[in-house]
Design a protein around this motif. Sequence first.
Motif, PDB file in Angstrom:
ATOM      1  N   VAL A  91      -0.982  10.613   3.633  1.00 52.24           N
ATOM      2  CA  VAL A  91      -0.025   9.755   3.436  1.00 52.24           C
ATOM      3  C   VAL A  91       0.360   8.751   4.477  1.00 52.24           C
ATOM      4  CG1 VAL A  91       2.676  10.132   2.846  1.00 52.24           C
ATOM      5  CG2 VAL A  91       1.166  11.911   2.127  1.00 52.24           C
ATOM      6  N   ILE A 132      -4.572  14.014   0.217  1.00 50.35           N
ATOM      7  CA  ILE A 132      -4.364  12.484   0.349  1.00 50.35           C
ATOM      8  C   ILE A 132      -3.572  12.541   1.907  1.00 50.35           C
ATOM      9  CG2 ILE A 132      -2.718  10.688  -0.157  1.00 50.35           C
ATOM     10  CD1 ILE A 132      -3.180  11.513  -2.806  1.00 50.35           C
ATOM     11  N   ALA A 154       0.848  -1.241   0.091  1.00 51.78           N
ATOM     12  CA  ALA A 154       0.111  -0.122  -0.023  1.00 51.78           C
ATOM     13  C   ALA A 154       0.827   1.378   0.084  1.00 51.78           C
ATOM     14  CB  ALA A 154      -1.041  -0.072   1.356  1.00 51.78           C
ATOM     15  N   TYR A 155       1.825   1.245   0.994  1.00 51.41           N
ATOM     16  CA  TYR A 155       2.854   2.182   0.831  1.00 51.41           C
ATOM     17  C   TYR A 155       3.475   2.696  -0.584  1.00 51.41           C
ATOM     18  CZ  TYR A 155       7.074   5.108   1.887  1.00 51.41           C
ATOM     19  OH  TYR A 155       7.988   5.885   2.066  1.00 51.41           O
ATOM     20  N   ASN A 177       2.615   1.535  -3.400  1.00 47.87           N
ATOM     21  CA  ASN A 177       1.771   2.122  -4.419  1.00 47.87           C
ATOM     22  C   ASN A 177       1.248   3.554  -4.353  1.00 47.87           C
ATOM     23  OD1 ASN A 177       1.449  -0.634  -5.614  1.00 47.87           O
ATOM     24  ND2 ASN A 177      -0.216  -1.057  -4.237  1.00 47.87           N
ATOM     25  N   GLN A 178       1.131   3.913  -3.114  1.00 49.68           N
ATOM     26  CA  GLN A 178       0.685   5.276  -2.806  1.00 49.68           C
ATOM     27  C   GLN A 178       1.917   6.277  -3.304  1.00 49.68           C
ATOM     28  OE1 GLN A 178       0.485   7.299   1.057  1.00 49.68           O
ATOM     29  NE2 GLN A 178      -1.863   7.653   0.763  1.00 49.68           N
ATOM     30  N   GLN A 179       3.100   5.856  -2.958  1.00 47.25           N
ATOM     31  CA  GLN A 179       4.178   6.535  -3.364  1.00 47.25           C
ATOM     32  C   GLN A 179       4.367   6.593  -4.861  1.00 47.25           C
ATOM     33  OE1 GLN A 179       6.725   8.305  -1.375  1.00 47.25           O
ATOM     34  NE2 GLN A 179       4.993   7.889   0.212  1.00 47.25           N
ATOM     35  N   GLU A 234       1.795   6.542  -7.072  1.00 43.37           N
ATOM     36  CA  GLU A 234       0.795   7.450  -7.267  1.00 43.37           C
ATOM     37  C   GLU A 234       1.096   8.825  -7.151  1.00 43.37           C
ATOM     38  OE1 GLU A 234      -2.998   8.692  -8.997  1.00 43.37           O
ATOM     39  OE2 GLU A 234      -1.640   6.910  -9.033  1.00 43.37           O
TER      40      GLU A 234
END
Length: 643
Positions: free
Chosen positions: A302, A300, A260-261, A263-265, A267
Amino acid sequence: MILSCQNIEKAFLEKQVLKNCSFHIEDYEKAAIVGLNGAGKTTLLRIIVGQLEPDGGVVAFAKDKTFGYLAQDSAVNSDNTIYEELLSVKQHLLDLENQIRQAELSMKQLSGDALEDLMQKYADLTHRFEMENGYAYKSELTGVLKGLGFTEDEFQKPVSTLSGGQKTRVALGKLLLQKPDLIILDEPTNHLDMSSISWLETYLLNYKGSVLIVSHDRYFLDRIASKIIEIDNTKVTVFSGNYSDYAAKKEQLRQAQRNAYLNQQAEIKHQEEVITKLKSFNREKSIKRAESREKMLAKIEVLDKPTEVRSDMHLQLTPRIESGNDVLTVEHLAKTFDRNTLFSDLSFALKRGEHVAIIGDNGTGKTTILKLINELVEPDAGTIRLGSKVQIGYYDQEHHVLHPDKTLFEEISDEYPSLNNTEIRNTLAAFLFTGDDVFKRIKDLSGGERGRVSLAKLMLSESNFLILDEPTNHLDIASKEILEDALNSYNGTVLYVSHDRYFINRTAHRILELSGGTLHQYLGNYDYYLEKKSQQGASTESAAFGTLAASAASAASTESSASKLSWQAQKEKEAQRRKKENALKKCEEQIASLEERDKQIDLEMSDSKIATDVAALQKLSREKDEIADKLMELMEEWEQLSE
């Protein structure tokens, strides 16, 4: 519910240790708190028992519920004997017993209503005495003392003459005898040997109350805990199940958090690139769109980067050269200290690549064996021979191999002068010593930090024979797992002493149990050892029952018992015995033949003609591996036949 912790917070100076931590303990529940060293486990226990004020949050115990707390450094200081000190816990029963005796004496002198009233009081006293297990308190007390490793001849020792570890065991015994509704223990297994730990496990499993434990002993946690409370990065997470269940779930959770981390980074990076590109067009429409994306990005939440499991600590053990096949041979070893004979005729041998654990109760001489091999102590009799090209790397539990007045940097540079400053700093950084840490003096380090320095020296030694004395002491669970992985990938020989059953289970190929001055061999890990011991116990019990039955039958009718074993039965029994003897002899011949062939292969591989023939070397190497596997099978078969 017996205990509730809601939103507990604690910081020391500017360092936040606990943040918004909540959990509860139910009646009869067995729970454990885990986390890295310094995570705040002991701090949380001290807040729960009221020794430390939280910065925020509430600790609440259920009404009329009691708790008992054993800290890591708990010790009893008293002029009492060990027995008297534990007996003091039962003072209310002693007082009750005294009242009963007084009532019995008074009955002889009373009559009428006074006697009737006293009889009623006597009945109440005896009922209370019975309900509080008064008739068995002496045997209960003796059982706890023996379970914690005290022998009967030690019961009358003054507490003031005991070691720190023994005083802690006395404190633990007192706490267990108090029988509070909630037992809170901080590292209770630190001063116990294996048999005492096993006894404590059984005691706590059957305890009619709740238990909350902080421990690095994973085997202990697997047996005791049904709930794991993890402290990680100031936060608390609760997992149902024992330690192994927690470890599996934690790994799944960590992987999901990491994905998840990442993928978010990815994005965020993509959105930033799009924003930069839109702005570069330098048009009103594109700039507005860029600003719109910036607003969305700002909203978002983070994700924090997940805590890695000591991925920054690196331990790789690599022998510089390979030893011969025979690494160590010990024959008829004897050692006595102050008229206390540890062993008088000890013999065993180690082959290349074996990982062997020595286990046994405290005081049996396990560490002495390691010191004898390292020539730190002289044997009274016997011989110790090292094989060809054997280079020893030694890790002792007191870290005597470290120099207290040296800095960490000096400790490494003096031992390995060929290393430059950068290499020394990189080595220490691999064991979590960075910046000015390298200029700390050894004497100022904690036990865990000294352990990491010893491991760093061990890694640099490039030895092919590692001798380790309690290598997991003072290490947290993550550090233990890193050491286990390093040993499992190490192709040299390992001999170690440990009380850590989980560690033994993961790393040992063979176990030597030191008991009564004799070594008993078990070809396998700790679970295999337990299985074999259980089978031996069952065999002994069966044999004892058989002996009793035979004696009874003999007493009833000697002639009848003798006639039952017919000539045919005797003949079959003799044939079975010869068959087993032949199988044992054949097995021994096969072992001898394979060992002889193994030695021949070593000679062939050192031949200059074969040394340059890659194909021939590969063929011989494969044959050696096959021999090693076959020898392991034959040795297990030999052990079964010998029994």
